[in-house]
Design a protein around this motif. Structure first.
Motif, PDB file in Angstrom:
ATOM      1  N   ASN A 161     -10.118  -2.650   7.487  1.00 56.19           N
ATOM      2  CA  ASN A 161      -9.922  -1.200   7.445  1.00 56.19           C
ATOM      3  C   ASN A 161      -8.989  -0.817   6.293  1.00 56.19           C
ATOM      4  O   ASN A 161      -9.238   0.146   5.563  1.00 56.19           O
ATOM      5  CB  ASN A 161      -9.350  -0.714   8.772  1.00 56.19           C
ATOM      6  CG  ASN A 161      -9.298   0.799   8.852  1.00 56.19           C
ATOM      7  OD1 ASN A 161     -10.332   1.473   8.801  1.00 56.19           O
ATOM      8  ND2 ASN A 161      -8.096   1.347   8.958  1.00 56.19           N
ATOM      9  N   LEU A 162      -7.899  -1.575   6.127  1.00 56.27           N
ATOM     10  CA  LEU A 162      -6.966  -1.305   5.025  1.00 56.27           C
ATOM     11  C   LEU A 162      -7.654  -1.427   3.673  1.00 56.27           C
ATOM     12  O   LEU A 162      -7.463  -0.599   2.778  1.00 56.27           O
ATOM     13  CB  LEU A 162      -5.791  -2.276   5.083  1.00 56.27           C
ATOM     14  CG  LEU A 162      -4.554  -1.872   5.873  1.00 56.27           C
ATOM     15  CD1 LEU A 162      -3.532  -3.009   5.861  1.00 56.27           C
ATOM     16  CD2 LEU A 162      -3.938  -0.607   5.312  1.00 56.27           C
TER      17      LEU A 162
ATOM     18  N   TYR B  78       0.836  -1.204   0.000  1.00 56.21           N
ATOM     19  CA  TYR B  78       0.000   0.000   0.000  1.00 56.21           C
ATOM     20  C   TYR B  78       0.871   1.254   0.000  1.00 56.21           C
ATOM     21  O   TYR B  78       0.624   2.201  -0.758  1.00 56.21           O
ATOM     22  CB  TYR B  78      -0.941   0.004   1.205  1.00 56.21           C
ATOM     23  CG  TYR B  78      -1.954   1.127   1.128  1.00 56.21           C
ATOM     24  CD1 TYR B  78      -3.102   0.990   0.358  1.00 56.21           C
ATOM     25  CD2 TYR B  78      -1.740   2.336   1.794  1.00 56.21           C
ATOM     26  CE1 TYR B  78      -4.013   2.013   0.245  1.00 56.21           C
ATOM     27  CE2 TYR B  78      -2.652   3.376   1.688  1.00 56.21           C
ATOM     28  CZ  TYR B  78      -3.786   3.207   0.915  1.00 56.21           C
ATOM     29  OH  TYR B  78      -4.679   4.241   0.800  1.00 56.21           O
ATOM     30  N   GLU B  79       1.897   1.258   0.878  1.00 54.61           N
ATOM     31  CA  GLU B  79       2.784   2.423   0.956  1.00 54.61           C
ATOM     32  C   GLU B  79       3.495   2.662  -0.367  1.00 54.61           C
ATOM     33  O   GLU B  79       3.772   3.800  -0.741  1.00 54.61           O
ATOM     34  CB  GLU B  79       3.814   2.228   2.069  1.00 54.61           C
ATOM     35  CG  GLU B  79       3.264   2.306   3.473  1.00 54.61           C
ATOM     36  CD  GLU B  79       2.698   3.680   3.799  1.00 54.61           C
ATOM     37  OE1 GLU B  79       3.304   4.690   3.383  1.00 54.61           O
ATOM     38  OE2 GLU B  79       1.639   3.753   4.444  1.00 54.61           O
ATOM     39  N   LEU B  80       3.797   1.586  -1.082  1.00 59.65           N
ATOM     40  CA  LEU B  80       4.513   1.698  -2.351  1.00 59.65           C
ATOM     41  C   LEU B  80       3.594   2.027  -3.519  1.00 59.65           C
ATOM     42  O   LEU B  80       4.064   2.275  -4.624  1.00 59.65           O
ATOM     43  CB  LEU B  80       5.252   0.379  -2.634  1.00 59.65           C
ATOM     44  CG  LEU B  80       6.429   0.082  -1.696  1.00 59.65           C
ATOM     45  CD1 LEU B  80       6.805  -1.399  -1.772  1.00 59.65           C
ATOM     46  CD2 LEU B  80       7.621   0.957  -2.054  1.00 59.65           C
ATOM     47  N   GLY B  81       2.278   2.034  -3.278  1.00 58.55           N
ATOM     48  CA  GLY B  81       1.330   2.387  -4.329  1.00 58.55           C
ATOM     49  C   GLY B  81       0.992   1.249  -5.271  1.00 58.55           C
ATOM     50  O   GLY B  81       0.436   1.482  -6.354  1.00 58.55           O
ATOM     51  N   TYR B  82       1.278   0.009  -4.883  1.00 58.96           N
ATOM     52  CA  TYR B  82       0.950  -1.162  -5.717  1.00 58.96           C
ATOM     53  C   TYR B  82      -0.409  -1.694  -5.262  1.00 58.96           C
ATOM     54  O   TYR B  82      -0.507  -2.664  -4.514  1.00 58.96           O
ATOM     55  CB  TYR B  82       2.051  -2.209  -5.588  1.00 58.96           C
ATOM     56  CG  TYR B  82       3.253  -1.901  -6.463  1.00 58.96           C
ATOM     57  CD1 TYR B  82       3.585  -2.717  -7.537  1.00 58.96           C
ATOM     58  CD2 TYR B  82       4.027  -0.773  -6.231  1.00 58.96           C
ATOM     59  CE1 TYR B  82       4.661  -2.429  -8.350  1.00 58.96           C
ATOM     60  CE2 TYR B  82       5.117  -0.471  -7.033  1.00 58.96           C
ATOM     61  CZ  TYR B  82       5.425  -1.297  -8.098  1.00 58.96           C
ATOM     62  OH  TYR B  82       6.504  -0.994  -8.897  1.00 58.96           O
ATOM     63  N   HIS B  83      -1.462  -1.051  -5.748  1.00 59.13           N
ATOM     64  CA  HIS B  83      -2.794  -1.275  -5.191  1.00 59.13           C
ATOM     65  C   HIS B  83      -3.362  -2.660  -5.513  1.00 59.13           C
ATOM     66  O   HIS B  83      -4.027  -3.261  -4.666  1.00 59.13           O
ATOM     67  CB  HIS B  83      -3.739  -0.175  -5.678  1.00 59.13           C
ATOM     68  CG  HIS B  83      -3.319   1.187  -5.212  1.00 59.13           C
ATOM     69  ND1 HIS B  83      -3.336   1.547  -3.881  1.00 59.13           N
ATOM     70  CD2 HIS B  83      -2.850   2.263  -5.894  1.00 59.13           C
ATOM     71  CE1 HIS B  83      -2.905   2.787  -3.768  1.00 59.13           C
ATOM     72  NE2 HIS B  83      -2.606   3.246  -4.967  1.00 59.13           N
TER      73      HIS B  83
END
Length: 603
Positions: free
Chosen positions: A393-394, A360-365
């Motif tokens: 939640n995530l 998620y932090e790396l933007g690999y959704h």
């Protein structure tokens, strides 16, 4: 030859003639050569990833260029190792290499040395070149209090001390043996929020600004892939006189190449440049500094060239230094073995959570969603209500960011139900707040207000100041949407005072932007501009390129509404520069659309 830079035609003797006119900024690359033998950041990252990520995802994560060592450390500290015991591994490395000894000599001769490294090898080098009676002269500057006392405006008051500025902190001060773990936690917290830590503390930024004044900044030990933290700071050093970047080439037999960047040609960066070259071109165009790049084997070039230029012949030669001080490194347990012994029981369901966090932090959704769903199933199989709530939640946050509000709401509500069952009030407060955000986006303001207020009450019960400020700000947004300006202002003011009290610069910048929106809603463009510009100044300090670009877009739009198209043009051009550096194509396209509209009004 690339037109952005050309061969350096000057004389290095004019640059490297006085150690007191030099500031060194050094990264992890200086600690790899023997006998220090620290693992390169890439291998350190691989070992840490083994600890916190599921094995089937490791190869894919390692292929992501944006994955950073510090990002993984922040995850480990959050979930497995709050006291950062794994960083005790650096204690085993006590033998400095030639570059550490060179920097120690530079400090002794009046140079200022800054490092983002977590090891203690420069301090060990200082201990080797001075007598035991002089030990108290060594002054590692590590904590916020250290920077306030020995840096900033006081930088020139302690030139008799052998100071080493550790910008990312350290677990302890090895000279006084005082624990300084809090400095590391501050750094990791900033990384976790995506904030540039070098600008987070105004005293650190002030110290760097004072250090570069009339001095040459020499950077070594960094590559284009690990400059994420220093790059935003370097782009903001508008008083920089000269920057010399030593680009390491691993083979000592390759010759030395020296180039100078042309600021007039660096404004438009051509394709094909390395990341380091792109950064240097940006610095050249953003500042008035002379920017020089030296491509060489760092240790060999320092040994063959720089040593003799800076130090008198009475100082021992590099060869003598190596014979006198450089010992063969003792046998040290490999990092993977050491970590496996220290952390023996990490639940697999928790590893799925940390892996999802990294994606998620790396933007690999897509990968995030796949891993989060797998983790949710595993959390269910072991009946962990807390982790089930975390995964739900995530996933809700993912759908919220995609503007799929119905799916986000479904997951948030399931997460809230599990949080209530598990009894974790912190989890419950965050779930209530997130549900409120969905209703706010759907313009269901009465429901949004109800959920924000419930979340606020839980925050007040727990004394969670950041949560309280966030929820007050969100309540203010609801009143602003309803054009209840007095109530909106009251909540923004309360949130701002809390942010100010706890030193939350990110929160302050958000609240100031909210106040700008409020006055814009009241058609008071002068006050709106004032608040937007205050927010902009804080975001500059934080080094947050994306948000800085966004606030400059607001400023440009406001000037345009005032028919001051020249100032609108100037601000949107600045916004575009920030957003290019932030690599946010969606916002960049929006800014370029604003630019076209402003240019249309100028014709």
């Amino acid at each position: 030859m690339n037109l952005v830079y050309s061969e350096f035609e000057g004389n290095l003797d004019d640059i490297f003639n006085d150690p007191q006119k030099l500031m060194f900024f050094v990264g992890a690359g200086i600690s790899i050569d023997e006998p220090a033998n620290l693992l390169p950041a890439t291998l350190f990252t691989q070992n840490l990833l083994d600890l916190c990520a599921v094995s089937e995802e490791k190869a894919q994560l390692l292929n992501i260029s944006a994955l950073r060592y510090e990002m993984i450390v922040e995850i480990i500290q959050k979930y497995f190792d709050y006291d950062l015991e794994f960083m005790d591994y650096f204690d085993y490395f006590t033998n400095p290499n030639f570059l550490h000894l060179f920097l120690a000599q530079a400090i002794q001769h009046g140079s200022l040395v800054f490092t983002t490294n977590f090891d203690y090898l420069i301090e060990q080098a200082l201990l080797k070149i001075i007598s035991p009676a002089e030990k108290e002269q060594i002054l590692p500057v590590i904590t916020k209090r250290d920077f306030e006392r020995y840096g900033g405006e006081n930088l020139n008051k302690f030139s008799d001390k052998l100071r080493l500025f550790k910008l990312h902190g350290a677990k302890r001060n090895i000279i006084t043996n005082i624990r300084t773990t809090e400095s590391l936690m501050t750094t990791l917290s900033a990384f976790g929020k995506g904030t540039n830590v070098l600008a987070l503390d105004p005293t650190k930024k002030k110290t760097i600004e004072e250090a570069i004044r009339n001095n040459t900044l020499v950077i070594m030990g960094y590559s284009g892939s690990d400059d994420f933290d220093i790059a935003p700071m370097l782009r903001q050093l508008f008083d920089l006189k000269r920057l010399v970047w030593i680009e390491h080439t691993p083979t000592a037999s390759i010759g030395v190449e020296i180039y100078e960047f042309d600021p007039k040609k660096s404004f438009i960066i051509p394709e094909g440049l390395s990341r380091s070259e792109q950064l240097l071109a940006q610095i050249s165009s953003n500042t008035e500094a002379q920017v020089i790049m030296i491509k060489a084997n760092t240790q060999k070039w320092v040994q063959d060239v720089l040593w003799s230029k800076l130090f008198s012949k009475t100082i021992k030669t590099p060869e003598e230094m190596k014979m006198a001080h450089l010992e063969t490194e003792s046998s040290i347990k490999p990092l993977d073995n050491w970590l496996n012994q220290k952390f023996t029981r990490i639940p697999i369901e928790l590893k799925w959570k940390t892996t999802a966090d990294l994606y998620y932090e790396l933007g690999y959704h897509a990968d995030f969603l796949r891993v989060a769903k797998k983790g949710l199933e595993i959390a269910k199989s072991v009946n962990s209500q807390k982790l089930q709530s975390e995964f739900l939640n995530l996933i809700g946050i993912h759908f919220y960011s995609q503007k799929k509000y119905d799916q986000a709401l479904q997951h948030y509500e399931e997460a809230l139900e599990l949080a209530e069952q598990s009894g974790y009030k912190f989890l419950k407060g965050s779930r209530l707040n997130n549900i409120g955000l969905v209703y706010y986006e759907q313009h269901n303001y009465s429901k949004a207000l109800s959920y924000f207020d419930d979340a606020l009450q839980l925050g007040l019960q727990r004394g969670d100041n950041i949560g309280i400020a966030t929820r007050l700000g969100n309540i203010g947004l609801v009143h602003l949407a309803r054009e209840e300006f007095d109530k909106a202002k009251e909540n923004f003011d309360r949130a701002y005072k809390i942010d100010e009290k706890i030193g939350n610069l990110v929160g302050r910048s958000i609240r100031l932007k909210n106040m700008g929106d409020l006055y814009k809603g009241q058609q008071d463009m002068g006050k709106a501009l004032d608040y937007y510009q205050k927010s902009y100044r804080i975001l500059q300090k934080l080094g947050d390129l994306r948000r800085t670009g966004q606030i400059l877009m607001e400023i440009a739009n406001t000037y345009t509404e005032l028919n001051d198209f020249s100032k609108g043009l100037m601000n949107i051009q600045m916004a575009i520069k920030y957003l290019k550096n932030a690599e946010d194509p969606r916002l960049l396209a929006e800014a370029q659309s604003i630019l076209s509209a402003i240019k249309g009004n100028l014709h």
